[in-house]
Enzyme design. Structure first.
Site, PDB file in Angstrom:
ATOM      1  N   LYS A   1     -13.193  10.734   4.573  1.00  0.00           N
ATOM      2  CA  LYS A   1     -13.689  11.469   5.744  1.00  0.00           C
ATOM      3  C   LYS A   1     -14.168  12.885   5.407  1.00  0.00           C
ATOM      4  O   LYS A   1     -15.239  13.304   5.834  1.00  0.00           O
ATOM      5  CB  LYS A   1     -12.566  11.541   6.792  1.00  0.00           C
ATOM      6  CG  LYS A   1     -13.023  11.989   8.155  1.00  0.00           C
ATOM      7  CD  LYS A   1     -13.681  10.842   8.852  1.00  0.00           C
ATOM      8  CE  LYS A   1     -14.100  11.140  10.257  1.00  0.00           C
ATOM      9  NZ  LYS A   1     -14.573   9.917  10.911  1.00  0.00           N
TER      10      LYS A   1
ATOM     11  N   CYS B   1       4.520   5.983 -12.130  1.00  0.00           N
ATOM     12  CA  CYS B   1       5.671   5.276 -11.571  1.00  0.00           C
ATOM     13  C   CYS B   1       5.648   3.793 -11.952  1.00  0.00           C
ATOM     14  O   CYS B   1       5.767   3.465 -13.128  1.00  0.00           O
ATOM     15  CB  CYS B   1       5.731   5.497 -10.067  1.00  0.00           C
ATOM     16  SG  CYS B   1       7.332   5.120  -9.380  1.00  0.00           S
ATOM     17  N   TYR B   2       5.432   2.897 -10.988  1.00  0.00           N
ATOM     18  CA  TYR B   2       5.339   1.470 -11.342  1.00  0.00           C
ATOM     19  C   TYR B   2       4.274   1.271 -12.413  1.00  0.00           C
ATOM     20  O   TYR B   2       4.433   0.458 -13.333  1.00  0.00           O
ATOM     21  CB  TYR B   2       4.995   0.637 -10.103  1.00  0.00           C
ATOM     22  CG  TYR B   2       4.850  -0.851 -10.391  1.00  0.00           C
ATOM     23  CD1 TYR B   2       5.952  -1.690 -10.358  1.00  0.00           C
ATOM     24  CD2 TYR B   2       3.607  -1.394 -10.724  1.00  0.00           C
ATOM     25  CE1 TYR B   2       5.818  -3.043 -10.648  1.00  0.00           C
ATOM     26  CE2 TYR B   2       3.467  -2.744 -11.017  1.00  0.00           C
ATOM     27  CZ  TYR B   2       4.583  -3.568 -10.966  1.00  0.00           C
ATOM     28  OH  TYR B   2       4.461  -4.899 -11.250  1.00  0.00           O
TER      29      TYR B   2
ATOM     30  N   GLY C   1       3.989   1.349  -7.149  1.00  0.00           N
ATOM     31  CA  GLY C   1       4.089   0.131  -6.353  1.00  0.00           C
ATOM     32  C   GLY C   1       5.550  -0.154  -6.087  1.00  0.00           C
ATOM     33  O   GLY C   1       6.420   0.367  -6.803  1.00  0.00           O
TER      34      GLY C   1
ATOM     35  N   GLU D   1       0.392  12.994  -7.935  1.00  0.00           N
ATOM     36  CA  GLU D   1      -0.616  13.102  -6.874  1.00  0.00           C
ATOM     37  C   GLU D   1      -0.091  13.757  -5.599  1.00  0.00           C
ATOM     38  O   GLU D   1      -0.874  14.178  -4.767  1.00  0.00           O
ATOM     39  CB  GLU D   1      -1.192  11.705  -6.556  1.00  0.00           C
ATOM     40  CG  GLU D   1      -0.238  10.723  -5.866  1.00  0.00           C
ATOM     41  CD  GLU D   1       0.670   9.970  -6.840  1.00  0.00           C
ATOM     42  OE1 GLU D   1       0.877  10.471  -7.961  1.00  0.00           O
ATOM     43  OE2 GLU D   1       1.192   8.905  -6.470  1.00  0.00           O
TER      44      GLU D   1
ATOM     45  N   ASP E   1     -19.372   9.939  11.347  1.00  0.00           N
ATOM     46  CA  ASP E   1     -19.839   8.957  10.372  1.00  0.00           C
ATOM     47  C   ASP E   1     -21.263   8.473  10.659  1.00  0.00           C
ATOM     48  O   ASP E   1     -22.113   8.474   9.773  1.00  0.00           O
ATOM     49  CB  ASP E   1     -18.876   7.752  10.319  1.00  0.00           C
ATOM     50  CG  ASP E   1     -17.459   8.184   9.999  1.00  0.00           C
ATOM     51  OD1 ASP E   1     -17.298   9.308   9.474  1.00  0.00           O
ATOM     52  OD2 ASP E   1     -16.521   7.429  10.293  1.00  0.00           O
TER      53      ASP E   1
ATOM     54  N   HIS F   1       5.411  11.249  -9.399  1.00  0.00           N
ATOM     55  CA  HIS F   1       4.107  11.155  -8.725  1.00  0.00           C
ATOM     56  C   HIS F   1       3.331  12.475  -8.807  1.00  0.00           C
ATOM     57  O   HIS F   1       3.544  13.364  -7.994  1.00  0.00           O
ATOM     58  CB  HIS F   1       4.316  10.775  -7.257  1.00  0.00           C
ATOM     59  CG  HIS F   1       4.749   9.360  -7.083  1.00  0.00           C
ATOM     60  ND1 HIS F   1       3.861   8.314  -7.030  1.00  0.00           N
ATOM     61  CD2 HIS F   1       5.982   8.823  -6.994  1.00  0.00           C
ATOM     62  CE1 HIS F   1       4.529   7.180  -6.905  1.00  0.00           C
ATOM     63  NE2 HIS F   1       5.821   7.452  -6.881  1.00  0.00           N
TER      64      HIS F   1
END
Ligand code: XMP
Length: 511
Positions: free
Chosen positions: A367, A82-83, A55, A172, A228, A170
């Site tokens: 998606k 991180c944050y 964040g 990710e 969708d 990070h």
């Protein structure tokens, strides 16, 4: 849902969706919740593990996002990123300070303690992605450092007994070399997840849940033919068959053969399938209209009117099905992350349809997961891999006024472009590609004669979120083939140009 579940607590970081995605790539179901979520709710979700996101704030400032400290009493493993790591430290009594000359941004070499469960079987040294102004100055009791960089002594920390872990970088993002494996170690080694999240299983669970919810009731779905709504339709068809009516308003501005393809996919699937061929009606309303926003408005309004007329014939329904997907939920729901997409879908629906409740069966899926679900349900690949198509259809790809002849002409040219892109195996790499009929005519020569015909523009973009986009570098020989075929096969087009602007400053569509 009885799957093992990981909870991602969102502290406003730009990568919150990405973290959730990575967890799901490890075949573990995962949801993102705001840091404001009450502890009771979190406890009731019974997560196997919790991840705190990054964040933009400094945890020691007064109005920075913080959770109730009870989160540390749940007995659930926590990974702070991180944050999130700083909040973990701060919340447990450690100290966070401004980093000054130890702030780090970008690729950073890090060294790890391989005895830590989250770095088990990984390299001792690898590159990570750092992005922090603050740093951990003092660890809370029971913690130790298990990773460091040159400037950052607490690059990774753990309290193995409590199963609390924190990383300043990070994991990710792809730039963190072993980030995916580190997350996997947390999920499998620390949280004890098994990885039971597969689309086939998800489909079975979803079908069961829909059946329970709908009971003997009736449901209604507006089918656009996009990914969708097509996947939602297929799912509902399997779950409740003829209790579902889906209405497909064909406004006559679809791509070549598209209306028939949609009909083919659903007409025999056990649902009540209603196709309204409203092409003439839409073209009538659009006659002589040239202004882009006016076109959009007319189509949107007419769409609602047609849908309404059909819905009235059905009478009261119990459920309205919508194809909302997870990024829409996150973007409009949590409120703290940055980008808000402006949705411009045709027919915002509800208020004029008489129904009790909304069903959103794709609400928790990204998606690409929606596509996987489509495949698992046996939906035609053509529909599963359909590229995005704007609600107003070809009306906003024909510059100036729209006539039936121009629609046919554009459909034919666009079909050739798509055929050749597929033949060159570029169809899964280019995120969106299409032809635009410009309103410009120019002089050409064909055979021995002079022509004065339309210029067609081709557009191809690569993008991840459609908010920004780069024009695709389609090889010249592919463009050449497309160009030759179109001018030879489609009458009244004598010139082809390729759009080489990115977004911004241009948009993807021309109108
Ligand atoms: P732009 O042209 O704004 O397009 O760069 C971004 C993405 O949105 C699609 N698009 C629409 N989709 N209704 C939709 O459902 C619309 O009115 C609409 N206008 C644009 C466009 O195709 C691209 O994928």
């Amino acid at each position: 849902m009885t799957h093992e579940k990981i909870l991602v607590i969102d502290f406003g970081g730009q990568y919150n969706q990405l973290i959730a995605r990575r967890v799901r790539e490890h075949k573990i179901y995962c949801e993102v919740k705001s840091y404001k979520t009450p502890i009771e709710e979190i406890r009731n979700m019974n997560p196997k593990g919790i991840i705190f996101t990054g964040g933009p704030n400094s945890v020691y400032l007064d109005n920075s996002p913080r959770m109730d400290r009870e989160i540390f009493e749940l007995g659930v493993p926590i990974l702070g990123i991180c944050y999130g790591a700083q909040f973990l430290v701060y919340g447990l009594g450690g100290k966070i300070e401004e980093a000054n000359d130890t702030a780090e941004f970008g690729r950073t070499d890090c060294e790890f303690d391989k005895k830590s469960l989250i770095f088990k079987n990984l390299k001792k040294k690898s590159v990570v992605w750092m992005s922090h102004n603050d740093h951990i100055a003092t660890l809370p009791e029971g913690f130790r450092a298990v990773g460091h960089s040159e400037k950052c002594p607490y690059g990774a920390i753990e309290n193995a007994e409590k199963k609390f872990y924190g990383v300043q970088f990070h994991p990710e993002v792809n730039h963190t070399e072993e980030g995916f494996a580190m997350l996997g170690n947390f999920l499998y080694n620390v949280c004890g997840c098994k990885g039971d999240w597969t689309m086939e299983e998800y489909a079975q669970t979803a079908i069961r849940e829909i059946r329970e919810k709908v009971g003997g009731g009736k449901a209604l779905l507006a089918l656009s033919g996009g990914v969708d709504s097509s996947v939602a339709c297929k799912l509902l068809a399997k779950a409740i068959g003829s209790q579902l009516t889906c209405i497909f308003v064909d406004h006559g501005l679809m791509r070549k053969n598209e209306g028939d393809e949609v009909e083919e996919a659903f007409a025999g699937s056990g649902v009540n399938f209603v196709r309204v061929n409203a092409g003439e009606r839409f073209l009538g309303k659009l006659k002589g209209v040239t202004e882009p926003e006016a076109k959009r408005k007319i189509i949107g309004e007419e769409f609602i009117r047609v849908f309404e007329e059909e819905a009235k014939k059905i009478g009261k329904v119990d459920f309205l099905v919508q194809g909302t997907i997870y990024p829409d939920v996150i973007e409009s729901g949590l409120g703290d992350a940055a980008v808000i997409k402006s949705h411009h879908n045709v027919g915002g629906l509800p208020d004029y349809v008489d129904f009790k409740e909304i069903i959103e069966p794709l609400r928790m899926l990204f998606k690409d997961e929606v596509r996987k679900l489509g495949i698992a349900l046996g939906l035609d690949e053509k529909l599963v891999w359909r590229q995005p198509f704007p609600g107003p259809g070809l009306a906003i790809r024909i510059i100036g006024d729209i006539t039936p002849e121009k629609v046919t002409l554009l459909q034919d040219a666009d079909a050739i472009f798509r055929e050749e892109i597929a033949a060159a195996h570029l169809d899964r790499d280019i995120n969106q590609y299409f032809a635009v009929l410009t309103n410009m005519r120019s002089v050409g020569v064909m055979g021995d004669g002079r022509t004065y015909d339309y210029t067609l523009a081709l557009r191809g973009v690569s993008t991840t979120d459609f908010m920004t986009a780069d024009f695709s570098r389609i090889p010249y020989d592919v463009l050449e083939k497309v160009s030759t075929r179109i001018v030879n096969e489609v009458k009244h087009i004598n010139r082809i140009v390729y759009d080489i602007t990115s977004k911004p400053p241009a948009t993807i569509e021309w109108e």
